[in-house]
Design a protein around this motif. Structure first.
Motif: not given
Length: 179
Positions: A53, A100, A103-108, A110-111, A114
């Motif tokens: 990413k 963006k 959003k990338l920081r948030t997605e990482l 969250e990953s 999980k």
């Protein structure tokens, strides 16, 4: 656990300690998550995801920077209306790029939650087993209990990591429980 909660727990345990021996230990749960085999495999997967990413992100950042640089060089020769419109377009693109990035920081994050989230309950179960086997009254998490100091002999982290790795063997990155 806040410091006040910690003190309150000690007071309650202190009064119960007269009836039975009080025995406590501590563990660094964050370190355990990072050092168990399943955690290491998850971190490797997360790093690969972040790297891929980041490459796409860096490419987009470079393209935007090139566009800003080109505008800066050409601005003096542009008509004021054209320059103003281009500047507004670049501000919009910069704002969208910042969104963006967030959003990338948030997605990482969250990953990561999980990937590592399934490890915590297993560690807690094993920690309970260790505490019962060793007759402990309490086990504190070094990183969140407010524990400022305790002798290394009371640290259960390495024992917890070894027990976890024995009980949950990593197969292809997924955890399997041995019976």
């Amino acid at each position: 656990m806040s410091f006040k909660s910690f003190i309150a727990a000690l007071v309650l345990v202190g009064s119960a300690a007269h009836a039975a021996d009080f025995k406590a230990a501590y563990v660094d749960i964050q370190r355990a998550v990072q050092e168990v085999d399943e955690g290491k495999a998850a971190k490797t997967r997360l790093q690969a995801l972040a790297d891929s990413k980041q490459k796409a992100f860096d490419k987009e950042k470079a393209a935007l920077q090139a566009e800003v640089d080109a505008y800066t060089k050409q601005k003096a020769t542009m008509d004021d209306k054209v320059a103003s419109a281009k500047e507004m377009e670049l501000q919009k693109k910069t704002y969208e790029f910042a969104q963006k990035a967030e959003k990338l920081r948030t997605e990482l994050a969250e990953s990561e939650r999980k990937e590592l989230g399934s490890i915590f309950p297993k560690l807690e179960t094993l920690l309970g087993q260790i505490a019962q086997r060793e007759g402990l009254t309490m086990v504190f998490d070094r990183s969140s209990s407010g524990l400022a100091w305790a002798p290394p002999s009371l640290d259960l982290t390495n024992k917890l990591i070894r027990m976890y790795n024995q009980q949950y063997k990593s197969a292809g990155g997924g955890a399997k429980k041995d019976k």
